[in-house]
Design a protein around this motif. Structure first.
Motif, PDB file in Angstrom:
ATOM      1  N   UNK A 296       0.822  -1.205   0.000  1.00 27.92           N
ATOM      2  CA  UNK A 296       0.000   0.000   0.000  1.00 27.92           C
ATOM      3  C   UNK A 296       0.864   1.267   0.000  1.00 27.92           C
ATOM      4  N   UNK A 297       0.508   2.162  -0.905  1.00 24.94           N
ATOM      5  CA  UNK A 297       1.120   3.493  -0.902  1.00 24.94           C
ATOM      6  C   UNK A 297       0.147   4.511  -0.328  1.00 24.94           C
ATOM      7  N   UNK A 298      -1.114   4.448  -0.792  1.00 27.96           N
ATOM      8  CA  UNK A 298      -2.134   5.347  -0.252  1.00 27.96           C
ATOM      9  C   UNK A 298      -3.509   4.722  -0.408  1.00 27.96           C
ATOM     10  N   UNK A 299      -4.426   5.148   0.452  1.00 30.15           N
ATOM     11  CA  UNK A 299      -5.783   4.609   0.449  1.00 30.15           C
ATOM     12  C   UNK A 299      -6.753   5.755   0.651  1.00 30.15           C
ATOM     13  N   UNK A 300      -7.689   5.905  -0.273  1.00 32.87           N
ATOM     14  CA  UNK A 300      -8.747   6.903  -0.143  1.00 32.87           C
ATOM     15  C   UNK A 300     -10.072   6.172  -0.116  1.00 32.87           C
ATOM     16  N   UNK A 301     -10.765   6.275   0.990  1.00 33.97           N
ATOM     17  CA  UNK A 301     -11.985   5.506   1.206  1.00 33.97           C
ATOM     18  C   UNK A 301     -13.002   5.757   0.095  1.00 33.97           C
ATOM     19  N   UNK A 302     -13.553   4.660  -0.434  1.00 38.19           N
ATOM     20  CA  UNK A 302     -14.608   4.686  -1.458  1.00 38.19           C
ATOM     21  C   UNK A 302     -14.180   5.377  -2.743  1.00 38.19           C
ATOM     22  N   UNK A 303     -12.889   5.467  -2.992  1.00 37.76           N
ATOM     23  CA  UNK A 303     -12.431   6.193  -4.165  1.00 37.76           C
ATOM     24  C   UNK A 303     -11.234   5.550  -4.857  1.00 37.76           C
ATOM     25  N   UNK A 304     -10.121   5.367  -4.137  1.00 39.91           N
ATOM     26  CA  UNK A 304      -8.878   5.023  -4.822  1.00 39.91           C
ATOM     27  C   UNK A 304      -7.906   4.300  -3.885  1.00 39.91           C
ATOM     28  N   UNK A 305      -7.215   3.322  -4.459  1.00 38.54           N
ATOM     29  CA  UNK A 305      -6.125   2.647  -3.763  1.00 38.54           C
ATOM     30  C   UNK A 305      -4.896   2.687  -4.661  1.00 38.54           C
ATOM     31  N   UNK A 306      -3.776   3.108  -4.119  1.00 38.95           N
ATOM     32  CA  UNK A 306      -2.518   3.141  -4.867  1.00 38.95           C
ATOM     33  C   UNK A 306      -1.557   2.160  -4.213  1.00 38.95           C
ATOM     34  N   UNK A 307      -0.989   1.265  -5.027  1.00 34.81           N
ATOM     35  CA  UNK A 307       0.006   0.323  -4.517  1.00 34.81           C
ATOM     36  C   UNK A 307       1.328   0.559  -5.239  1.00 34.81           C
ATOM     37  N   UNK A 308       2.427   0.261  -4.555  1.00 36.58           N
ATOM     38  CA  UNK A 308       3.748   0.411  -5.143  1.00 36.58           C
ATOM     39  C   UNK A 308       4.514  -0.900  -5.020  1.00 36.58           C
ATOM     40  N   UNK A 309       5.494  -1.065  -5.874  1.00 35.35           N
ATOM     41  CA  UNK A 309       6.246  -2.302  -5.930  1.00 35.35           C
ATOM     42  C   UNK A 309       6.960  -2.585  -4.612  1.00 35.35           C
ATOM     43  N   UNK A 310       6.873  -3.845  -4.188  1.00 32.51           N
ATOM     44  CA  UNK A 310       7.642  -4.319  -3.035  1.00 32.51           C
ATOM     45  C   UNK A 310       8.884  -5.007  -3.581  1.00 32.51           C
ATOM     46  N   UNK A 311      10.014  -4.362  -3.464  1.00 31.60           N
ATOM     47  CA  UNK A 311      11.232  -4.803  -4.145  1.00 31.60           C
ATOM     48  C   UNK A 311      11.797  -6.124  -3.623  1.00 31.60           C
ATOM     49  N   UNK A 312      11.384  -6.514  -2.412  1.00 30.40           N
ATOM     50  CA  UNK A 312      11.941  -7.739  -1.831  1.00 30.40           C
ATOM     51  C   UNK A 312      10.952  -8.911  -1.931  1.00 30.40           C
ATOM     52  N   UNK A 313      10.072  -8.831  -2.923  1.00 27.86           N
ATOM     53  CA  UNK A 313       9.064  -9.880  -3.086  1.00 27.86           C
ATOM     54  C   UNK A 313       9.730 -11.222  -3.400  1.00 27.86           C
ATOM     55  N   UNK A 314       9.297 -12.269  -2.713  1.00 24.45           N
ATOM     56  CA  UNK A 314       9.923 -13.586  -2.823  1.00 24.45           C
ATOM     57  C   UNK A 314       9.823 -14.179  -4.225  1.00 24.45           C
ATOM     58  N   UNK A 315       8.803 -13.799  -4.985  1.00 23.17           N
ATOM     59  CA  UNK A 315       8.611 -14.371  -6.317  1.00 23.17           C
ATOM     60  C   UNK A 315       9.302 -13.602  -7.425  1.00 23.17           C
TER      61      UNK A 315
END
Length: 514
Positions: free
Chosen positions: A189-208
């Motif tokens: 999660x980068x930011x969360x706006x209720x009932x409107x928008x969710x922004x996600x950003x890359x997690x660089x240490x992802x196991x896959x």
């Protein structure tokens, strides 16, 4: 002198070459560091991001934040995810090995204890989790997680793939989970706006493996026309579940790609068994005969759906097989109502019984484009058989269903998220099921559902499913209408984002944009 000039020329050329190479590498480096971002328009939205509540886990999975122990591929086959291996010890006991080297998005390691803590939390938070898993105990030994169930559970693996069981780090403050759960997925999660928008950003240490894009923005745009225009204007890169009327806008393959999948969904209508008219089997049967599923699928939805018989699409091995459903027959519907004492005494073409007009409300909601359209068609056809049907539109259908303040309520539901019929039948049609909002109850259905718990033979399970479905049809426990297809439309610069048979997979580390 000539030799000196040649040497100086060579030095100058070499210097220019080095400068050119340096500039070229700088350009390539700058280009490689250019952030890749996509924007996605959704027709449905979560109440918050706590995966254990409501159906929020589906969105936590779609956004690439959360992962489960097990997942489904596009063929609805079970594959490892956070658990890389498992074995069934006996009818009540399963052992899972938790994948080594996985980290939560805050850097904490994924341990079997962390998995247990997350599962315990979900079991406590949501009765649907308890129904799905029927867990007695969870114990831990190193990276081994042992689950014992209260009864034999043949569909435990498939049920664990439901994102309500997304594994999150419960050591994070409880009051942050609703807006920023810490999962193990390729995005955080980068930011969360209720009932409107969710922004996600890359997690660089992802196991896959690190994701190919840097950021994704998910925008809630419930109106189909608005969502389609946003894709056309360039505000969006991807839009899901575009209505059949708007799909033609994106047929230019030089600009767009349309991905379709035969979904595991059914558009159905609840009957409220507390309603004085709907308690009458004659009224429910007349409604079943008075709606034209064929025309809904072929005309209203322009062939993007198939007429339904029972609760499962015909593409499934336990769907529609050997079932006796209903064909459109308004004359027979009127005959049944008249025989049950419903007569038009005042000539207004609405039937009455005991001085009361046969009037029913149909609840619809706009976030699924086909729902209002089918609702209006039902309204017209029910009036043809003497039922005064009125449309009531709501922003969201779930609060209405929970309150019981409806007569009929249209609903679009994924009926086979576990690849098996048991979970849906138990939750929606067993007496007291958590999604049995119509309050349907039949002891024979309850007993047959319970039979699943001790039956491991696949064919026998399907036979039992057929028996249950036929009882539901004979009782008209619900009104099963059409099985729609899912779609996803994207710019042709986007790759790796396609429609799935089930709804909870969308963004992963393979999605890319040119």
């Amino acid at each position: 002198m000539k030799k000196r000039l040649v040497i100086l020329s060579l030095v100058a050329m070499l210097g220019m070459s080095l400068i050119a190479c340096t500039n070229g590498n700088s350009g390539e480096k700058a280009n490689s560091q250019k952030e890749k971002k996509i924007a996605v328009g959704l027709n449905l939205y979560q109440t918050n991001l706590d995966p254990a509540l409501e159906w929020n886990g589906w969105f936590v999975s779609m956004y690439g934040i959360g992962e489960t122990l097990i997942k489904f591929n596009k063929n609805m086959e079970i594959e490892p995810l956070l658990s890389d291996s498992w074995k069934k010890v006996d009818d009540l006991t399963w052992k899972f090995h938790i994948r080594e080297g996985v980290k939560f998005q805050n850097g904490n390691p994924l341990t079997a204890n962390a998995v247990k803590s997350s599962m315990d939390r979900a079991l406590k938070a949501n009765p649907r989790t308890q129904e799905m898993l029927n867990i007695n105990t969870i114990t831990v030994d190193g990276q081994e997680l042992t689950i014992t169930t209260k009864a034999p559970h043949t569909t435990l693996l498939g049920n664990l793939a439901d994102p309500i069981n997304s594994i999150i780090d419960t050591s994070s403050p409880e009051d942050t989970i609703a807006k920023a759960p810490v999962g193990t997925g390729p995005f955080k999660i980068k930011s969360y706006t209720d009932s409107s928008e969710v922004v996600v950003e890359r997690y660089d240490d992802y196991w896959g493996g690190k994701a190919l894009i840097n950021q994704a923005t998910f925008k809630y745009i419930k109106d189909d026309n608005t969502r389609s225009m946003a894709l056309q204007s360039g505000e969006l890169d991807v839009a899901n579940n575009v209505s059949i009327n708007n799909l033609s806008l994106f047929e230019d393959k030089s600009k767009y790609a349309i991905s379709k999948a035969a979904s595991l969904r059914i558009v159905m209508s609840y009957f409220n068994f507390n309603n004085e008219f709907l308690k009458d089997p004659a009224v429910r049967k007349a409604i079943a005969l008075g709606v034209d599923r064929e025309s809904y699928a072929s005309t209203l939805l322009k062939g993007s759906a198939a007429p339904a018989i029972g609760p499962f699409p015909g593409s499934l091995p336990f769907g529609n097989k050997n079932l006796n459903g209903y064909k459109y027959n308004p004359a027979e519907a009127i005959k049944i109502l008249n025989s049950a004492g419903y007569i038009d005494t005042d000539g207004d073409k609405i039937l009455e019984k005991n001085g009361k007009k046969l009037s029913l409300n149909i609840a619809v909601f706009p976030t699924r484009a086909e729902i209002p359209v089918i609702g209006e068609a039902m309204q017209a056809q029910l009036k043809e058989i003497g039922i005064d049907a009125n449309i009531k539109s709501y922003e969201s259908v779930n609060p209405i269903l929970k309150s019981g303040d409806f007569d009929l309520s249209l609903y679009n539901v994924n009926t086979a998220t576990t690849g098996d019929p048991q979970s849906f039948l138990e939750i929606y049609f067993r007496t007291g099921g958590t999604s049995n909002f119509g309050k349907y109850s039949n002891k024979n259905v309850d007993a047959l559902i319970d039979q699943y718990k001790n039956e491991y033979d696949t064919e026998k399970r399907y036979e039992t499913a057929t028996k249950i479905q036929q009882i539901l049809l004979d009782d008209n426990a619900s009104l099963f209408l059409v099985a729609p297809m899912s779609n996803m439309v994207s710019k042709n610069t986007v790759s790796g984002m396609e429609a799935y048979p089930i709804d909870f997979y969308m963004l992963d580390n393979k999605v890319d944009i040119k």
